[in-house]
Design an enzyme around this catalytic site. Structure first.
Site, mmCIF file in Angstrom:
data_model
loop_
_atom_site.group_PDB
_atom_site.id
_atom_site.type_symbol
_atom_site.label_atom_id
_atom_site.label_comp_id
_atom_site.label_asym_id
_atom_site.label_seq_id
_atom_site.Cartn_x
_atom_site.Cartn_y
_atom_site.Cartn_z
ATOM 1 N N ASN A 214 0.754 -1.115 -0.011
ATOM 2 C CA ASN A 214 -0.057 0.116 0.085
ATOM 3 C C ASN A 214 1.034 1.202 -0.071
ATOM 4 O O ASN A 214 2.214 1.272 -0.081
ATOM 5 C CB ASN A 214 -0.891 -0.089 1.164
ATOM 6 N N ASP A 283 -4.586 -6.523 4.742
ATOM 7 C CA ASP A 283 -5.461 -7.341 5.344
ATOM 8 C C ASP A 283 -5.398 -8.743 4.824
ATOM 9 O O ASP A 283 -5.679 -9.898 5.563
ATOM 10 C CB ASP A 283 -6.852 -6.674 4.836
ATOM 11 N N PRO A 309 -3.157 -11.936 10.040
ATOM 12 C CA PRO A 309 -3.477 -12.152 11.387
ATOM 13 C C PRO A 309 -3.637 -10.577 11.690
ATOM 14 O O PRO A 309 -3.088 -9.588 11.145
ATOM 15 C CB PRO A 309 -2.030 -12.583 12.012
ATOM 16 N N LYS A 341 -14.151 0.041 14.863
ATOM 17 C CA LYS A 341 -12.905 -0.531 15.093
ATOM 18 C C LYS A 341 -12.554 -0.360 16.374
ATOM 19 O O LYS A 341 -11.975 -1.299 17.223
ATOM 20 C CB LYS A 341 -11.748 0.050 14.338
#
Length: 404
Positions: A214, A283, A309, A341
């Site tokens: 990313n 992810d 994880p 979250k």
């Protein structure tokens, strides 16, 4: 440069010289300072808060009884944020209040609450400056360690000539550039504490030569590590692949994949007081990574991914978990996703940022955050990542201390 990334809290009181303050703010920001402004009610009669907000880029503070700010002890946060508190112009009335420790508005309360050095640029009628009471107040304030710049001599708004004019903005900026004030980032609020911080992206292999990742640059996490170190913490930085030099006097464990990062974190997490998950962890990872380079062929290439994880959730689920601060980088519904979250992963605090803009967040040197706990929300407006790191860690220290 002495003011680069310094947090200058500018206090403006009600004198005609207040009309010079937008120019003062502009000159301070031009040399790299982060400026926030607090005004007395009378100051607003001489200069527009909107003008000051436009040149500073930050909301103007005025009322000690602002319910939104006080819900999160806003005045204390502002007092801690400052590297230097500059009062310009400082009227005879404000100087008298400071001398006697009065705190009946936001400006004078901040003067009592801040650990930062205070610099006064007086501005008043020449007879008021020469009055025995003002001279006595000046000497008392100097004896307490407050610094003065000016006043200058010249023609005044009332027509008098003499000492009492506020010095010009360029002279105030020059004074601050040469002023040897102690960097408040060295205040040891995390002395004796161990803080682990994750930073940067992870890379997930597609084959021996390709990977997915990313846009995280690691700049926010590295800024947090440096500021935490300066605030007295023993810092461990777990970093994905970035183009940044490891900070000095910090243990830096460099990793590649999400699994690598989890392994590194878990090796030492039980010894940490605070865990800050700033890394942008992938992810998903490829379910099976080929051992040889995948060759180009006609048609579609189908890949199967499995979940990586969840490092932050794993740490937050420990029986004796450290204080946990997570990050939520979102492109829409930022606050809603962050609150979800926070609850879902049992976090103590979360810092949410909108990464849909190229001016803030990934790869930028600037950011803006919305910091959320179970009971409070604080918006940190756009600033350098180093400045935001100090603000965020100040909020974290308050929340961490309240839980002890």
């Amino acid at each position: 440069m002495q003011l680069e990334q310094k947090n200058v809290l500018l206090g403006i009181s009600g004198g005609i010289a207040a009309y010079k303050t937008p120019d003062l703010v502009r000159k301070l920001t031009a040399v790299g300072a982060n400026v926030r402004v607090v005004m007395t009610d009378s100051a607003k009669e001489f200069v527009s808060p909107l003008a000051l907000q436009a040149v500073s880029g930050n909301k103007i503070s005025n009322s000690l009884l602002d319910e939104d700010a006080e819900a999160a002890m806003g005045h204390i946060e502002l007092a801690r944020w400052a590297d230097v508190f500059l009062l310009a112009p400082a009227t005879a009335n404000v100087m008298a209040k400071l001398t006697h420790g009065l705190a009946d508005d936001l400006l004078t309360t901040l003067a009592l609450a801040t650990p930062a050095p205070i610099i006064i640029a007086p501005a008043m009628n020449q007879q008021m400056w020469a009055a025995p009471a003002t001279l006595e107040n000046t000497e008392k304030l100097k004896a307490r360690g407050l610094s003065f710049i000016g006043p200058a001599s010249g023609e005044q708004a009332c027509g008098d000539i003499g000492y009492g004019r506020m010095v010009e903005p360029e002279d105030i900026v020059k004074f601050l550039l040469e002023y040897d004030f102690e960097d408040q980032a060295s205040e040891q609020i995390f002395a004796g504490k161990k803080i682990m911080i994750t930073a940067g992206p992870t890379r997930e292999a597609l084959d021996p030569v390709r990977y997915v990742t990313n846009h995280s640059s690691g700049k926010m996490g590295y800024a947090l590590a440096e500021v935490a170190r300066d605030l007295g913490a023993e810092v461990t930085l777990v970093s994905g692949p970035v183009n940044l030099n490891p900070p000095k006097n910090i243990v830096c464990n460099q990793v590649v994949s999400a699994q690598d990062m989890l392994d590194s974190v878990m090796r030492d997490i039980t010894h940490q007081d605070i865990f800050i998950a700033c890394a942008a962890v992938a992810d998903f990872r490829l379910a099976e990574v080929p051992t040889h380079k995948v060759k180009k062929k006609e048609g579609l290439l189908t890949l199967s991914f499995e979940q990586n994880p969840d490092i932050l959730k794993t740490v937050a689920a420990l029986n004796k978990k450290p204080f946990t601060l997570g990050f939520a980088a979102e492109t829409n519904d930022v606050e809603a996703y962050a609150r979800g979250k926070l609850e879902r992963k049992n976090l103590d605090m979360i810092a949410a940022n909108d990464v849909s803009s190229t001016d803030l967040g990934f790869n930028s040197d600037r950011n803006a955050l919305t910091v959320i706990t179970k009971h409070n929300k604080t918006d940190l407006p756009p600033a350098s990542k180093k400045a935001l790191a100090k603000e965020l860690l100040t909020l974290l220290h308050i929340e961490y201390s309240n839980q002890k």
